[in-house]
Design a protein around this motif. Structure first.
Motif, PDB file in Angstrom:
ATOM      1  N   LEU A  26     -22.253 -30.655  48.199  1.00  0.00           N
ATOM      2  CA  LEU A  26     -21.363 -31.428  47.332  1.00  0.00           C
ATOM      3  C   LEU A  26     -22.044 -31.725  45.984  1.00  0.00           C
ATOM      4  CD1 LEU A  26     -18.539 -32.723  47.466  1.00  0.00           C
ATOM      5  CD2 LEU A  26     -19.626 -34.756  48.438  1.00  0.00           C
ATOM      6  N   LEU A  27     -23.295 -32.138  46.044  1.00  0.00           N
ATOM      7  CA  LEU A  27     -24.033 -32.417  44.819  1.00  0.00           C
ATOM      8  C   LEU A  27     -24.212 -31.151  43.990  1.00  0.00           C
ATOM      9  CD1 LEU A  27     -25.618 -34.475  43.118  1.00  0.00           C
ATOM     10  CD2 LEU A  27     -27.642 -33.864  44.465  1.00  0.00           C
ATOM     11  N   PHE A  28     -24.533 -30.067  44.632  1.00  0.00           N
ATOM     12  CA  PHE A  28     -24.715 -28.774  43.972  1.00  0.00           C
ATOM     13  C   PHE A  28     -23.452 -28.397  43.192  1.00  0.00           C
ATOM     14  CE2 PHE A  28     -24.735 -23.982  44.522  1.00  0.00           C
ATOM     15  CZ  PHE A  28     -25.744 -23.740  43.603  1.00  0.00           C
ATOM     16  N   GLN A  29     -22.287 -28.574  43.809  1.00  0.00           N
ATOM     17  CA  GLN A  29     -21.023 -28.262  43.138  1.00  0.00           C
ATOM     18  C   GLN A  29     -20.779 -29.192  41.954  1.00  0.00           C
ATOM     19  OE1 GLN A  29     -18.169 -28.540  46.301  1.00  0.00           O
ATOM     20  NE2 GLN A  29     -18.952 -26.724  47.341  1.00  0.00           N
ATOM     21  N   ARG A  30     -21.129 -30.458  42.107  1.00  0.00           N
ATOM     22  CA  ARG A  30     -20.864 -31.437  41.048  1.00  0.00           C
ATOM     23  C   ARG A  30     -21.831 -31.309  39.863  1.00  0.00           C
ATOM     24  NH1 ARG A  30     -19.235 -37.021  44.225  1.00  0.00           N
ATOM     25  NH2 ARG A  30     -17.487 -36.135  45.371  1.00  0.00           N
ATOM     26  N   VAL A  31     -23.073 -30.958  40.136  1.00  0.00           N
ATOM     27  CA  VAL A  31     -24.053 -30.818  39.058  1.00  0.00           C
ATOM     28  C   VAL A  31     -23.728 -29.599  38.214  1.00  0.00           C
ATOM     29  CG1 VAL A  31     -26.483 -30.307  38.537  1.00  0.00           C
ATOM     30  CG2 VAL A  31     -25.914 -32.080  40.197  1.00  0.00           C
ATOM     31  N   VAL A 168     -31.154 -43.859  49.385  1.00  0.00           N
ATOM     32  CA  VAL A 168     -30.827 -43.658  50.799  1.00  0.00           C
ATOM     33  C   VAL A 168     -29.312 -43.569  50.881  1.00  0.00           C
ATOM     34  CG1 VAL A 168     -30.882 -44.622  53.126  1.00  0.00           C
ATOM     35  CG2 VAL A 168     -32.870 -44.890  51.625  1.00  0.00           C
ATOM     36  N   ILE A 169     -28.830 -42.493  51.481  1.00  0.00           N
ATOM     37  CA  ILE A 169     -27.389 -42.286  51.633  1.00  0.00           C
ATOM     38  C   ILE A 169     -27.041 -42.428  53.107  1.00  0.00           C
ATOM     39  CG2 ILE A 169     -25.501 -40.612  51.463  1.00  0.00           C
ATOM     40  CD1 ILE A 169     -26.995 -39.361  49.072  1.00  0.00           C
ATOM     41  N   GLN A 170     -26.193 -43.395  53.414  1.00  0.00           N
ATOM     42  CA  GLN A 170     -25.687 -43.544  54.776  1.00  0.00           C
ATOM     43  C   GLN A 170     -24.440 -42.666  54.873  1.00  0.00           C
ATOM     44  OE1 GLN A 170     -27.431 -45.295  57.035  1.00  0.00           O
ATOM     45  NE2 GLN A 170     -26.056 -44.564  58.637  1.00  0.00           N
ATOM     46  N   ASN A 171     -24.548 -41.573  55.603  1.00  0.00           N
ATOM     47  CA  ASN A 171     -23.500 -40.558  55.645  1.00  0.00           C
ATOM     48  C   ASN A 171     -22.746 -40.596  56.981  1.00  0.00           C
ATOM     49  OD1 ASN A 171     -21.990 -38.323  54.792  1.00  0.00           O
ATOM     50  ND2 ASN A 171     -23.440 -36.890  55.700  1.00  0.00           N
ATOM     51  N   ASP A 172     -22.073 -41.704  57.213  1.00  0.00           N
ATOM     52  CA  ASP A 172     -21.321 -41.876  58.458  1.00  0.00           C
ATOM     53  C   ASP A 172     -19.836 -41.575  58.294  1.00  0.00           C
ATOM     54  OD1 ASP A 172     -23.483 -42.595  60.061  1.00  0.00           O
ATOM     55  OD2 ASP A 172     -23.353 -44.694  59.452  1.00  0.00           O
ATOM     56  N   GLY A 173     -19.456 -41.055  57.144  1.00  0.00           N
ATOM     57  CA  GLY A 173     -18.064 -40.692  56.941  1.00  0.00           C
ATOM     58  C   GLY A 173     -17.349 -41.543  55.912  1.00  0.00           C
ATOM     59  N   SER A 174     -18.014 -42.564  55.376  1.00  0.00           N
ATOM     60  CA  SER A 174     -17.421 -43.399  54.348  1.00  0.00           C
ATOM     61  C   SER A 174     -17.634 -42.737  52.992  1.00  0.00           C
ATOM     62  CB  SER A 174     -18.043 -44.793  54.351  1.00  0.00           C
ATOM     63  OG  SER A 174     -17.617 -45.501  53.210  1.00  0.00           O
ATOM     64  N   GLY A 175     -16.570 -42.204  52.429  1.00  0.00           N
ATOM     65  CA  GLY A 175     -16.667 -41.469  51.173  1.00  0.00           C
ATOM     66  C   GLY A 175     -17.099 -42.313  49.992  1.00  0.00           C
ATOM     67  N   THR A 176     -16.768 -43.605  49.982  1.00  0.00           N
ATOM     68  CA  THR A 176     -17.083 -44.465  48.850  1.00  0.00           C
ATOM     69  C   THR A 176     -18.584 -44.598  48.656  1.00  0.00           C
ATOM     70  OG1 THR A 176     -15.063 -45.707  49.238  1.00  0.00           O
ATOM     71  CG2 THR A 176     -16.707 -46.754  47.850  1.00  0.00           C
ATOM     72  N   GLN A 177     -19.315 -44.895  49.730  1.00  0.00           N
ATOM     73  CA  GLN A 177     -20.761 -45.065  49.625  1.00  0.00           C
ATOM     74  C   GLN A 177     -21.411 -43.755  49.195  1.00  0.00           C
ATOM     75  OE1 GLN A 177     -23.719 -44.085  51.313  1.00  0.00           O
ATOM     76  NE2 GLN A 177     -25.064 -45.786  50.805  1.00  0.00           N
ATOM     77  N   LEU A 178     -20.976 -42.670  49.782  1.00  0.00           N
ATOM     78  CA  LEU A 178     -21.514 -41.352  49.443  1.00  0.00           C
ATOM     79  C   LEU A 178     -21.250 -41.034  47.975  1.00  0.00           C
ATOM     80  CD1 LEU A 178     -22.782 -38.615  50.111  1.00  0.00           C
ATOM     81  CD2 LEU A 178     -20.544 -37.889  50.981  1.00  0.00           C
ATOM     82  N   ASP A 179     -20.019 -41.246  47.516  1.00  0.00           N
ATOM     83  CA  ASP A 179     -19.676 -40.970  46.121  1.00  0.00           C
ATOM     84  C   ASP A 179     -20.477 -41.835  45.152  1.00  0.00           C
ATOM     85  OD1 ASP A 179     -17.912 -38.889  46.485  1.00  0.00           O
ATOM     86  OD2 ASP A 179     -16.142 -40.173  46.549  1.00  0.00           O
ATOM     87  N   ASP A 180     -20.655 -43.108  45.495  1.00  0.00           N
ATOM     88  CA  ASP A 180     -21.427 -44.002  44.625  1.00  0.00           C
ATOM     89  C   ASP A 180     -22.856 -43.506  44.463  1.00  0.00           C
ATOM     90  OD1 ASP A 180     -19.195 -45.585  44.337  1.00  0.00           O
ATOM     91  OD2 ASP A 180     -19.891 -47.162  45.699  1.00  0.00           O
ATOM     92  N   GLN A 187     -26.024 -39.088  37.449  1.00  0.00           N
ATOM     93  CA  GLN A 187     -26.337 -39.755  36.179  1.00  0.00           C
ATOM     94  C   GLN A 187     -27.820 -39.571  35.836  1.00  0.00           C
ATOM     95  OE1 GLN A 187     -25.247 -43.893  35.997  1.00  0.00           O
ATOM     96  NE2 GLN A 187     -26.172 -44.174  34.000  1.00  0.00           N
ATOM     97  N   TRP A 188     -28.715 -39.766  36.817  1.00  0.00           N
ATOM     98  CA  TRP A 188     -30.147 -39.562  36.575  1.00  0.00           C
ATOM     99  C   TRP A 188     -30.423 -38.115  36.158  1.00  0.00           C
ATOM    100  CZ3 TRP A 188     -33.780 -36.386  38.962  1.00  0.00           C
ATOM    101  CH2 TRP A 188     -35.113 -36.591  38.548  1.00  0.00           C
ATOM    102  N   THR A 189     -29.768 -37.188  36.843  1.00  0.00           N
ATOM    103  CA  THR A 189     -29.947 -35.765  36.550  1.00  0.00           C
ATOM    104  C   THR A 189     -29.505 -35.465  35.121  1.00  0.00           C
ATOM    105  OG1 THR A 189     -29.585 -35.200  38.877  1.00  0.00           O
ATOM    106  CG2 THR A 189     -29.313 -33.435  37.296  1.00  0.00           C
ATOM    107  N   GLU A 191     -29.296 -37.439  32.586  1.00  0.00           N
ATOM    108  CA  GLU A 191     -30.221 -38.043  31.615  1.00  0.00           C
ATOM    109  C   GLU A 191     -31.472 -37.182  31.430  1.00  0.00           C
ATOM    110  OE1 GLU A 191     -30.863 -41.982  33.127  1.00  0.00           O
ATOM    111  OE2 GLU A 191     -28.842 -42.633  32.573  1.00  0.00           O
ATOM    112  N   ASN A 192     -31.927 -36.548  32.495  1.00  0.00           N
ATOM    113  CA  ASN A 192     -33.125 -35.702  32.422  1.00  0.00           C
ATOM    114  C   ASN A 192     -32.845 -34.348  31.802  1.00  0.00           C
ATOM    115  OD1 ASN A 192     -35.756 -36.780  33.736  1.00  0.00           O
ATOM    116  ND2 ASN A 192     -34.082 -37.632  34.918  1.00  0.00           N
ATOM    117  N   LEU A 193     -31.580 -33.946  31.745  1.00  0.00           N
ATOM    118  CA  LEU A 193     -31.235 -32.661  31.147  1.00  0.00           C
ATOM    119  C   LEU A 193     -31.091 -32.739  29.638  1.00  0.00           C
ATOM    120  CD1 LEU A 193     -28.667 -31.254  33.750  1.00  0.00           C
ATOM    121  CD2 LEU A 193     -31.015 -30.502  33.353  1.00  0.00           C
ATOM    122  N   LYS A 194     -31.063 -33.950  29.091  1.00  0.00           N
ATOM    123  CA  LYS A 194     -30.881 -34.126  27.639  1.00  0.00           C
ATOM    124  C   LYS A 194     -32.089 -33.638  26.878  1.00  0.00           C
ATOM    125  CE  LYS A 194     -27.715 -37.984  28.108  1.00  0.00           C
ATOM    126  NZ  LYS A 194     -27.527 -39.413  27.971  1.00  0.00           N
TER     127      LYS A 194
END
Length: 194
Positions: A26-31, A168-180, A187-189, A191-194
């Motif tokens: 998911l992160l790979f697709q979004r980055v 730390v990502i709690q990946n129990d199926g709650s999309g909100t926590q994962l998305d946050d 955002q960190w990524t 900033e480092n690409l600038k």
């Protein structure tokens, strides 16, 4: 395409069936695929094991039961190689996935303190670590069954005592926590690409 130094390295860790691949895909697709390399430290292990034993490499790389049949033997092989050179599979994965052509590296499956050490020693300041967790009931619903010799081995427990995770990502199926959490990482990524 020419080689470049990475601008940020994201190292993920977690137990079997916690959803590391789901999160890193998911992160790979979004980055963005053009900026990013998705590395699996287990890739070179599985490739060499498949070649030596005439096995299906693609099946060893997916989440099927096929790789579970060979997991203990592959783990033993991987340990033998790491004991000789703890950075062997780190370097091999960079080469295998042609990561030197990308600015962002996502490592989906760190399992040992030496995995973190190797990257931090070479790329100090641009490495962030992420632990993916899921409770045992969720992991069981994803097909996990406790296996002695696997779930109590260093490949599953080597980073259990690590306390310096950047996220730390709690990946129990709650999309909100994962998305946050993914948004913070992106955002960190960025900033480092600038």
């Amino acid at each position: 395409m020419s080689t470049m130094s990475p601008k940020c390295i994201l190292i993920f860790s977690g137990k079997r069936k916690c959803g590391k691949d789901f999160v890193t895909d998911l992160l790979f697709q979004r980055v963005g695929l053009e900026n990013c390399a998705l590395l699996k430290l287990s890739g070179p292990i599985k490739k060499k094991w498949a070649e030596a034993n005439n096995l299906d490499f693609a099946k060893l790389m997916d989440s099927s039961e096929y790789k579970e049949i060979y997991r203990a033997e592959m783990n033993k092989y991987g340990e033998e190689m790491r004991n000789k050179d703890y950075g062997y599979f780190c370097r091999a994965s960079i080469e295998m996935y042609e990561a030197e052509k990308k600015a962002v590296w996502i490592i989906s499956d760190a399992r040992r303190k030496t995995d973190l050490k190797w990257f931090k020693e070479r790329y100090d300041g641009i490495v962030k670590t992420i632990r993916v967790q899921a409770n045992d009931e969720v992991r069981k619903s994803r097909g996990w069954t406790y296996t002695s010799g696997v779930d109590d081995a260093e490949t599953e427990c080597g980073l259990d005592t690590e306390e310096t995770w950047d996220w730390v990502i709690q990946n129990d199926g709650s999309g909100t926590q994962l998305d946050d959490k993914l948004n913070e990482i992106i955002q960190w990524t960025q900033e480092n690409l600038k």
